[in-house]
Design an enzyme around this catalytic site. Structure first.
Site, PDB file in Angstrom:
ATOM      1  N   SER A 141      65.053  85.246  25.539  1.00 18.49           N
ATOM      2  CA  SER A 141      65.619  85.298  24.188  1.00 18.49           C
ATOM      3  C   SER A 141      66.959  86.014  24.207  1.00 18.49           C
ATOM      4  CB  SER A 141      64.650  86.061  23.277  1.00 18.49           C
ATOM      5  OG  SER A 141      65.249  86.349  22.047  1.00 18.49           O
ATOM      6  N   TYR A 154      59.974  93.613  22.174  1.00 22.91           N
ATOM      7  CA  TYR A 154      60.331  92.210  22.455  1.00 22.91           C
ATOM      8  C   TYR A 154      61.566  92.146  23.365  1.00 22.91           C
ATOM      9  CZ  TYR A 154      61.178  87.262  21.148  1.00 22.91           C
ATOM     10  OH  TYR A 154      61.372  85.897  21.145  1.00 22.91           O
TER      11      TYR A 154
HETATM   12  P1  NAP Z   1      55.555  80.163  17.707  1.00 20.48           P
HETATM   13  O1  NAP Z   1      55.993  79.077  16.814  1.00 20.48           O
HETATM   14  O2  NAP Z   1      55.010  81.426  17.118  1.00 20.48           O
HETATM   15  O3  NAP Z   1      54.505  79.560  18.769  1.00 20.48           O
HETATM   16  C1  NAP Z   1      53.969  80.416  19.729  1.00 20.48           C
HETATM   17  C2  NAP Z   1      53.142  79.629  20.717  1.00 20.48           C
HETATM   18  O4  NAP Z   1      52.686  80.528  21.728  1.00 20.48           O
HETATM   19  C3  NAP Z   1      51.922  78.981  20.108  1.00 20.48           C
HETATM   20  O5  NAP Z   1      51.717  77.752  20.753  1.00 20.48           O
HETATM   21  C4  NAP Z   1      50.808  79.977  20.454  1.00 20.48           C
HETATM   22  O6  NAP Z   1      49.518  79.363  20.579  1.00 20.48           O
HETATM   23  C5  NAP Z   1      51.278  80.439  21.812  1.00 20.48           C
HETATM   24  N1  NAP Z   1      50.742  81.740  22.212  1.00 20.48           N
HETATM   25  C6  NAP Z   1      50.942  82.943  21.628  1.00 20.48           C
HETATM   26  N2  NAP Z   1      50.285  83.897  22.285  1.00 20.48           N
HETATM   27  C7  NAP Z   1      49.642  83.286  23.320  1.00 20.48           C
HETATM   28  C8  NAP Z   1      48.781  83.742  24.351  1.00 20.48           C
HETATM   29  N3  NAP Z   1      48.447  85.032  24.460  1.00 20.48           N
HETATM   30  N4  NAP Z   1      48.308  82.833  25.231  1.00 20.48           N
HETATM   31  C9  NAP Z   1      48.631  81.526  25.124  1.00 20.48           C
HETATM   32  N5  NAP Z   1      49.438  81.034  24.163  1.00 20.48           N
HETATM   33  C10 NAP Z   1      49.927  81.909  23.264  1.00 20.48           C
HETATM   34  O7  NAP Z   1      56.765  80.651  18.631  1.00 20.48           O
HETATM   35  P2  NAP Z   1      58.121  79.898  19.068  1.00 20.48           P
HETATM   36  O8  NAP Z   1      59.180  80.269  18.118  1.00 20.48           O
HETATM   37  O9  NAP Z   1      57.838  78.486  19.374  1.00 20.48           O
HETATM   38  O10 NAP Z   1      58.434  80.694  20.419  1.00 20.48           O
HETATM   39  C11 NAP Z   1      58.159  80.157  21.690  1.00 20.48           C
HETATM   40  C12 NAP Z   1      58.832  81.056  22.725  1.00 20.48           C
HETATM   41  O11 NAP Z   1      60.239  81.083  22.476  1.00 20.48           O
HETATM   42  C13 NAP Z   1      58.365  82.503  22.674  1.00 20.48           C
HETATM   43  O12 NAP Z   1      58.317  83.029  23.973  1.00 20.48           O
HETATM   44  C14 NAP Z   1      59.466  83.181  21.877  1.00 20.48           C
HETATM   45  O13 NAP Z   1      59.539  84.550  22.179  1.00 20.48           O
HETATM   46  C15 NAP Z   1      60.673  82.409  22.356  1.00 20.48           C
HETATM   47  N6  NAP Z   1      61.819  82.473  21.454  1.00 20.48           N
HETATM   48  C16 NAP Z   1      61.736  81.974  20.186  1.00 20.48           C
HETATM   49  C17 NAP Z   1      62.857  82.044  19.368  1.00 20.48           C
HETATM   50  C18 NAP Z   1      62.860  81.509  17.969  1.00 20.48           C
HETATM   51  O14 NAP Z   1      63.851  81.724  17.251  1.00 20.48           O
HETATM   52  N7  NAP Z   1      61.838  80.808  17.519  1.00 20.48           N
HETATM   53  C19 NAP Z   1      64.026  82.612  19.834  1.00 20.48           C
HETATM   54  C20 NAP Z   1      64.080  83.111  21.131  1.00 20.48           C
HETATM   55  C21 NAP Z   1      62.961  83.024  21.939  1.00 20.48           C
HETATM   56  P3  NAP Z   1      48.545  79.132  19.286  1.00 20.48           P
HETATM   57  O15 NAP Z   1      49.115  77.938  18.554  1.00 20.48           O
HETATM   58  O16 NAP Z   1      47.210  78.852  19.878  1.00 20.48           O
HETATM   59  O17 NAP Z   1      48.606  80.372  18.480  1.00 20.48           O
END
Ligand code: NAP
Length: 242
Positions: A141, A154
């Protein structure tokens, strides 16, 4: 057959990555923690489009669950291997540090850093043994690059992932395994839906949040043959927000 495993493939960026890799003709293993319905939807879209996808439930932060699920899959797929690993699962537990519950520090580190370690450690030796090697993409990130107030847990976890990416890339390069990281800024997913989007958009030079598909295209590129000589890189995708 060479499969892809996407951790946290049920929603958000992971979901978009699963769809992208499937469009590239790669069979996909969709990991999720608890949201089976969302994971099933991703699988059904892939199957409806003629692709190949299966679900795999485990908590990335629980090594025994990780090992058991991957061992079971290997038992059922003796001729296949997981050549693409996208370490995407992540959580946010924001708070200023002086008020941060210990459990919020540990859970974010557990999912991001230990989760990366458990899944990658299991799959890496098998990738390194294969002639065609493998691809590992770690979802870090902007927060891990610049540090964000209210996110010491984070930012620390995502920065650790960057260090691990650079170190592991050098260990695995001779075995044709590339290891890269993708560093998104603000992307429209469940993770960011509680943020004040209108205020935050003003900070982004492109004046908008990114879309999961834009990040998935980058991950797809890093998994493609065109990216075969790229390793140890951290590629930002943030609309110009640094
Ligand atoms: P999200 O919409 O909250 O989705 C999170 C995903 O991770 C879901 O599929 C969830 O599964 C899964 N998950 C969470 N904890 C887990 C665990 N302990 N074991 C297995 N699966 C788990 O998040 P997102 O925005 O798509 O983010 C995805 C990645 O991108 C993350 O690493 C986040 O830090 C990174 N990121 C996101 C952003 C952003 O702006 N969105 C920016 C920078 C980085 P369930 O559906 O079963 O809960």
């Amino acid at each position: 057959m060479k499969y892809a495993l996407v951790t946290g493939g049920s929603r958000g960026l992971g979901r978009a990555v699963c769809l992208k890799l499937s469009q590239m003709g790669i069979p996909v293993i969709i990991n999720y923690q608890s949201n089976k319905e969302a994971a099933e939807q991703v699988r059904d879209i892939i199957l409806a489009n003629g692709g190949d996808a299966v679900l795999m439930q485990f908590n990335v932060a629980d090594q025994s669950q990780v090992n058991a699920a991957l061992q079971a899959w290997e038992g059922e797929h003796p001729d296949d291997y997981i050549a693409y690993l996208v370490n995407n699962a992540g959580i946010r537990k924001d708070n200023v540090m002086f008020m941060m519950p210990d459990s919020d520090w540990h859970s974010v580190m557990d999912v991001t850093v230990n989760g990366f370690f458990y899944v990658t450690k299991y799959l890496l030796p098998k990738m390194m043994m294969r002639k065609h090697g493998g691809r590992i993409v770690n979802m870090t990130s902007l927060s891990g690059l610049k540090g964000m107030p209210g996110q010491t847990n984070y930012s620390a976890a995502k920065a650790a992932l960057i260090g691990a990416t650079k170190a592991l890339a050098q260990e695995a390069a001779a075995r044709n395994v590339t290891v890269n990281a993708v560093a998104p800024g603000f992307i429209e997913t469940d993770m960011t839906k509680d943020l004040p989007q209108d205020e935050l958009k003003k900070l982004v030079p492109m004046k908008r949040f990114g879309k999961p598909e834009e990040v998935a295209d980058l991950v797809g590129f890093l998994c493609s043959d065109q990216a075969s000589y790229i390793t140890g890189e951290v590629i930002s995708i943030n609309g110009g927000l640094y």
